[in-house]
Design a protein around this motif. Sequence first.
Motif, PDB file in Angstrom:
ATOM      1  N   ASN A   9      26.374  -8.023 -18.404  1.00 39.44           N
ATOM      2  CA  ASN A   9      25.331  -7.426 -17.958  1.00 39.44           C
ATOM      3  C   ASN A   9      24.245  -6.713 -17.044  1.00 39.44           C
ATOM      4  OD1 ASN A   9      24.099  -4.771 -19.829  1.00 39.44           O
ATOM      5  ND2 ASN A   9      22.927  -6.375 -21.203  1.00 39.44           N
ATOM      6  N   ALA A  27      25.130   0.214 -21.564  1.00 39.64           N
ATOM      7  CA  ALA A  27      25.014  -1.271 -21.148  1.00 39.64           C
ATOM      8  C   ALA A  27      25.101  -2.044 -22.073  1.00 39.64           C
ATOM      9  CB  ALA A  27      24.688  -1.347 -19.721  1.00 39.64           C
ATOM     10  N   LEU A  30      27.868  -1.956 -24.879  1.00 37.07           N
ATOM     11  CA  LEU A  30      29.170  -2.427 -24.327  1.00 37.07           C
ATOM     12  C   LEU A  30      29.171  -3.896 -24.879  1.00 37.07           C
ATOM     13  CD1 LEU A  30      30.223  -0.164 -21.688  1.00 37.07           C
ATOM     14  CD2 LEU A  30      31.120   0.106 -23.883  1.00 37.07           C
ATOM     15  N   THR A  31      28.403  -4.589 -24.306  1.00 32.29           N
ATOM     16  CA  THR A  31      28.144  -5.691 -24.346  1.00 32.29           C
ATOM     17  C   THR A  31      27.339  -6.847 -25.891  1.00 32.29           C
ATOM     18  OG1 THR A  31      25.997  -6.033 -23.706  1.00 32.29           O
ATOM     19  CG2 THR A  31      26.994  -6.522 -21.904  1.00 32.29           C
ATOM     20  N   CYS A  47      36.169  -5.015 -25.313  1.00 32.62           N
ATOM     21  CA  CYS A  47      36.816  -5.452 -23.720  1.00 32.62           C
ATOM     22  C   CYS A  47      37.857  -4.320 -23.183  1.00 32.62           C
ATOM     23  CB  CYS A  47      37.672  -6.703 -23.546  1.00 32.62           C
ATOM     24  SG  CYS A  47      36.891  -8.515 -23.654  1.00 32.62           S
ATOM     25  N   PHE A  50      34.920  -1.615 -22.846  1.00 31.46           N
ATOM     26  CA  PHE A  50      34.395  -1.334 -21.673  1.00 31.46           C
ATOM     27  C   PHE A  50      35.521  -1.423 -20.628  1.00 31.46           C
ATOM     28  CE2 PHE A  50      33.817  -4.233 -17.733  1.00 31.46           C
ATOM     29  CZ  PHE A  50      32.654  -3.946 -17.198  1.00 31.46           C
ATOM     30  N   GLU A  51      36.588  -1.403 -20.179  1.00 31.03           N
ATOM     31  CA  GLU A  51      37.600  -1.167 -19.218  1.00 31.03           C
ATOM     32  C   GLU A  51      37.465   0.082 -19.042  1.00 31.03           C
ATOM     33  OE1 GLU A  51      41.529  -2.191 -16.860  1.00 31.03           O
ATOM     34  OE2 GLU A  51      41.192  -3.452 -18.478  1.00 31.03           O
ATOM     35  N   TYR A  53      35.875   2.406 -19.821  1.00 30.41           N
ATOM     36  CA  TYR A  53      34.767   2.860 -19.821  1.00 30.41           C
ATOM     37  C   TYR A  53      34.233   2.916 -17.983  1.00 30.41           C
ATOM     38  CZ  TYR A  53      29.138   4.417 -19.919  1.00 30.41           C
ATOM     39  OH  TYR A  53      28.156   5.456 -19.505  1.00 30.41           O
TER      40      TYR A  53
END
Length: 123
Positions: A9, A27, A30-31, A47, A50-51, A53
């Motif tokens: 983050n 952020a 996602l975290t 995960c 996240f990648e 995005y």
Amino acid sequence: MSLSVNNLNSALLGSSIGADSLTGAAANRLTDQIQDAGTDEEMMSACEQFETYLLQKMFQTMEKTAKVFSDEEEEGGEYVDMFSDNMYQALAENMVSTGNGLGIAQTLYDSMARNMGLTTTEE
């Protein structure tokens, strides 16, 4: 190198992509999704999201950078932006789902699993 959700983050919000493209709320979402994952599959899925995005924002930033050097005026405005955003999202999703992404999802997952004391399939 070991990653934690807090390090991730902080790194996102401090990066050039984070400063321009990734809001604090996005952020955190996602975290939180990675941190709150109850199973290995949920953590890997988070995960991968996240990648996806991150790749999408990278493509959008690359496009904006390329436009700086262009003499042509863009036509279409909002509609072009909407469809290009959808295109970059689909491209990023396809790259990650087929294993042709940057490998960030797997690296993040492995690091998170190590930090949580889990055994990953690659060990």
